[in-house]
Scaffold this motif. Sequence first.
Motif, PDB file in Angstrom:
ATOM      1  N   GLU A 432     -81.004 125.203  38.207  1.00 21.76           N
ATOM      2  CA  GLU A 432     -81.404 123.799  38.409  1.00 21.76           C
ATOM      3  C   GLU A 432     -80.227 122.988  38.926  1.00 21.76           C
ATOM      4  N   TYR A 433     -79.042 123.245  38.373  1.00 22.03           N
ATOM      5  CA  TYR A 433     -77.845 122.541  38.828  1.00 22.03           C
ATOM      6  C   TYR A 433     -77.547 122.864  40.293  1.00 22.03           C
ATOM      7  N   LEU A 434     -77.634 124.146  40.675  1.00 20.25           N
ATOM      8  CA  LEU A 434     -77.363 124.518  42.063  1.00 20.25           C
ATOM      9  C   LEU A 434     -78.351 123.874  43.024  1.00 20.25           C
ATOM     10  N   HIS A 435     -79.625 123.788  42.594  1.00 15.94           N
ATOM     11  CA  HIS A 435     -80.669 123.248  43.478  1.00 15.94           C
ATOM     12  C   HIS A 435     -80.665 121.724  43.546  1.00 15.94           C
ATOM     13  N   ARG A 436     -80.194 121.072  42.464  1.00 15.41           N
ATOM     14  CA  ARG A 436     -80.309 119.615  42.430  1.00 15.41           C
ATOM     15  C   ARG A 436     -79.054 118.904  41.961  1.00 15.41           C
ATOM     16  N   GLY A 437     -78.249 119.539  41.105  1.00 12.50           N
ATOM     17  CA  GLY A 437     -77.210 118.811  40.399  1.00 12.50           C
ATOM     18  C   GLY A 437     -75.898 118.647  41.127  1.00 12.50           C
ATOM     19  N   CYS A 438     -75.529 119.566  42.024  1.00 16.84           N
ATOM     20  CA  CYS A 438     -74.226 119.446  42.679  1.00 16.84           C
ATOM     21  C   CYS A 438     -74.346 118.674  43.986  1.00 16.84           C
ATOM     22  N   ASN A 439     -73.196 118.305  44.560  1.00 17.82           N
ATOM     23  CA  ASN A 439     -73.183 117.439  45.746  1.00 17.82           C
ATOM     24  C   ASN A 439     -73.917 118.064  46.917  1.00 17.82           C
ATOM     25  N   THR A 440     -73.742 119.341  47.120  1.00 25.41           N
ATOM     26  CA  THR A 440     -74.424 120.058  48.199  1.00 25.41           C
ATOM     27  C   THR A 440     -75.389 121.061  47.576  1.00 25.41           C
ATOM     28  N   ARG A 441     -76.649 120.991  47.962  1.00 30.75           N
ATOM     29  CA  ARG A 441     -77.642 121.893  47.379  1.00 30.75           C
ATOM     30  C   ARG A 441     -77.339 123.333  47.787  1.00 30.75           C
ATOM     31  N   ILE A 442     -77.409 124.241  46.825  1.00 32.05           N
ATOM     32  CA  ILE A 442     -77.061 125.641  47.050  1.00 32.05           C
ATOM     33  C   ILE A 442     -78.240 126.519  46.648  1.00 32.05           C
ATOM     34  N   VAL A 443     -78.675 127.381  47.572  1.00 31.30           N
ATOM     35  CA  VAL A 443     -79.676 128.401  47.264  1.00 31.30           C
ATOM     36  C   VAL A 443     -78.940 129.740  47.204  1.00 31.30           C
ATOM     37  N   HIS A 444     -79.089 130.448  46.096  1.00 32.66           N
ATOM     38  CA  HIS A 444     -78.288 131.635  45.833  1.00 32.66           C
ATOM     39  C   HIS A 444     -78.736 132.852  46.633  1.00 32.66           C
ATOM     40  N   PHE A 445     -80.033 133.136  46.664  1.00 29.99           N
ATOM     41  CA  PHE A 445     -80.656 134.230  47.424  1.00 29.99           C
ATOM     42  C   PHE A 445     -80.386 135.627  46.862  1.00 29.99           C
ATOM     43  N   ASP A 446     -79.732 135.739  45.709  1.00 30.07           N
ATOM     44  CA  ASP A 446     -79.527 137.084  45.155  1.00 30.07           C
ATOM     45  C   ASP A 446     -79.467 137.037  43.630  1.00 30.07           C
ATOM     46  N   ILE A 447     -80.440 136.349  43.031  1.00 32.79           N
ATOM     47  CA  ILE A 447     -80.522 136.288  41.575  1.00 32.79           C
ATOM     48  C   ILE A 447     -81.082 137.608  41.053  1.00 32.79           C
ATOM     49  N   LYS A 448     -80.289 138.262  40.204  1.00 31.84           N
ATOM     50  CA  LYS A 448     -80.683 139.538  39.590  1.00 31.84           C
ATOM     51  C   LYS A 448     -79.757 139.779  38.400  1.00 31.84           C
ATOM     52  N   PRO A 449     -80.103 140.688  37.492  1.00 30.87           N
ATOM     53  CA  PRO A 449     -79.277 140.906  36.295  1.00 30.87           C
ATOM     54  C   PRO A 449     -77.822 141.230  36.611  1.00 30.87           C
TER      55      PRO A 449
END
Length: 607
Positions: A432-449
């Motif tokens: 949620e922080y990466l998508h909305r909370g930081c100055n530049t929105r960040i999409v990770h594209f490799d969320i996994k364990p």
Amino acid sequence: MPPLLLLLLVPLLFAAANGYPSTCVSATCGDLTIAYPFWLNSSSASSCGYRGLGLACEGNTTLILPAQSHHRYRVADIDYDMRSVFLVDDAEAPFNTTGCQHLHFNFTTDGGLQLTQSDSNITFFYNCKKNASWPFAEELIGCPDYNKSSYVSTADDGYTGEAYEYGCEAAVVAPVLDSHKKGMMDVPRERRYAEVLKGGFELRYSPHSVQCGACERSGGWCGYRQNLAHGGVGFVCYCDGEPTADQCGSGRQYSKKRMTIYTIAGSSMCLLFFAFWLGYKKYKSKGKSKETARIESFLQKNGTVHPKRYTYAQVKRMTRSFAEKLGQGGFGAVYRGDLSDGHQIAVKMLKDFKTDGEDFINELASISRTSHVNVVTLLGFCLEGSKRALIYDYMPNGSLERYAFKDGSQGGNTLGWEKLFEIAVGIARGLEYLHRGCNTRIVHFDIKPHNILLDQNFCPKISDFGLAKLCLNKESVISIGGARGTIGYIAPEVYSKQFGAVSSKSDVYSYGMMVLEMVGARDKNISPNTESSSQYFPQWIYEHLDEYCISASEINGEITEVVRKMIVVGLWCIQLSSADRPTMTKVVEMLEGSTTGLELPPKVLLS
């Protein structure tokens, strides 16, 4: 002629032209270069370096047996500019985790190696008579002899004389880096002394440095040989393959044969260097020069954003020449290390990819803009030629992958439902922080364990931003050059446009798949013999939700609610249409809210 072959030929021509002993050329063992005053231990090379500095190479590990010692030490690094060498005890016994680090030999030096001001001492006392008034040491834990006690003292003088008055059978003094000793109190007691011993210690060498410098400046090569007159061993300067006193004479006469060799060798070298220069220029123009220039340009434009920059030599020293590997992946390898203040770190060495440095820039650009408890902290980086490293805080519990096996027989560890739920909530907050909370929105594209790291309290940290994409806050649709991510976690729209546009909802899909995998890994009721083994797990769990939640939580009301939340949220997140998936803000609300009114998503989206 290929440039690599030319590189191999040039040192041979140098050796032929200068007439140095063939056994005395610089050697390598693993990542270490071995040169004067050190030499690889063999009978043919005994005249190549100082007699107490012969090294052995075993399985790419460099070892030394000091002349006055009865024990082997691993050479972690050699700094020829500072004339220092870093050693670590080669025995396994000091590094066990029982709290009873058993050393057998005191370290002693001779004239060739001396401890430096950066070193300090730790003294171990073994099998002492129990005495309540033991005044200067802490008792070691986990020692096998229950009738007697063992102790350790961090005082520099060690009190070894008094130790025997207390009935100790042995006292062993071990040198360690003072910076590591000062920081060891932050480490749990059972690992405290093992960690500081792993850091090794520093020695200085200065055998005949003045004579060697004069010898090398005169065109000679430094070595040692036995003096037949009095039987001792002394310094010798090799000139044209012949030993002289201390340096090569400026007016020495060359034989006609040697002059011919020099002329031929010199002409050949000129031709080879010219050919190599042409090949090198052509090769570099296509590869590394552009890539490095692109990264350096990025660093200059974002000079106030990225963290501290380190040299490759500093990285080698931090990791003790990459002595302890934590893991290996497609990106490269991760090694454990320590900063100068004793702070534990993990160093990710990136492979030499031909991607214009995109993965390296992505990581620097994204993590440098973040500050959140559920996102890893980037402490520094290294960019030196083809050497690239990213430096993070060390996470003692590794990655969530350890706890994400479908079958416990594969070696996975089991966490309780409450802890798994806390981890799932922490990851959701980080996204949620990466998508909305930081100055530049960040999409990770490799969320996994594998990319979720766990600190000492199992607090999750999102890591590995090599595929991340930075976007303006007003953007909702993301343009990418091709599919990115890991099979099994990739959102449908990432690899096929028919499923819609790529957006931050792509991370939501990966998160949902990971949460459902966590649920399946925790449950021991799912076995290869059950119906679920032949059916897509999300589909099976959708159809058996109530009975699954009850059996998985052993009919505990609170745990049942936790399991139901994770399953329902996971099912919502993996909707085929991104428009039907919740945002990460909504996911956090669903996880932290009540299960009342938390409905299952439409079944049609599962396949």
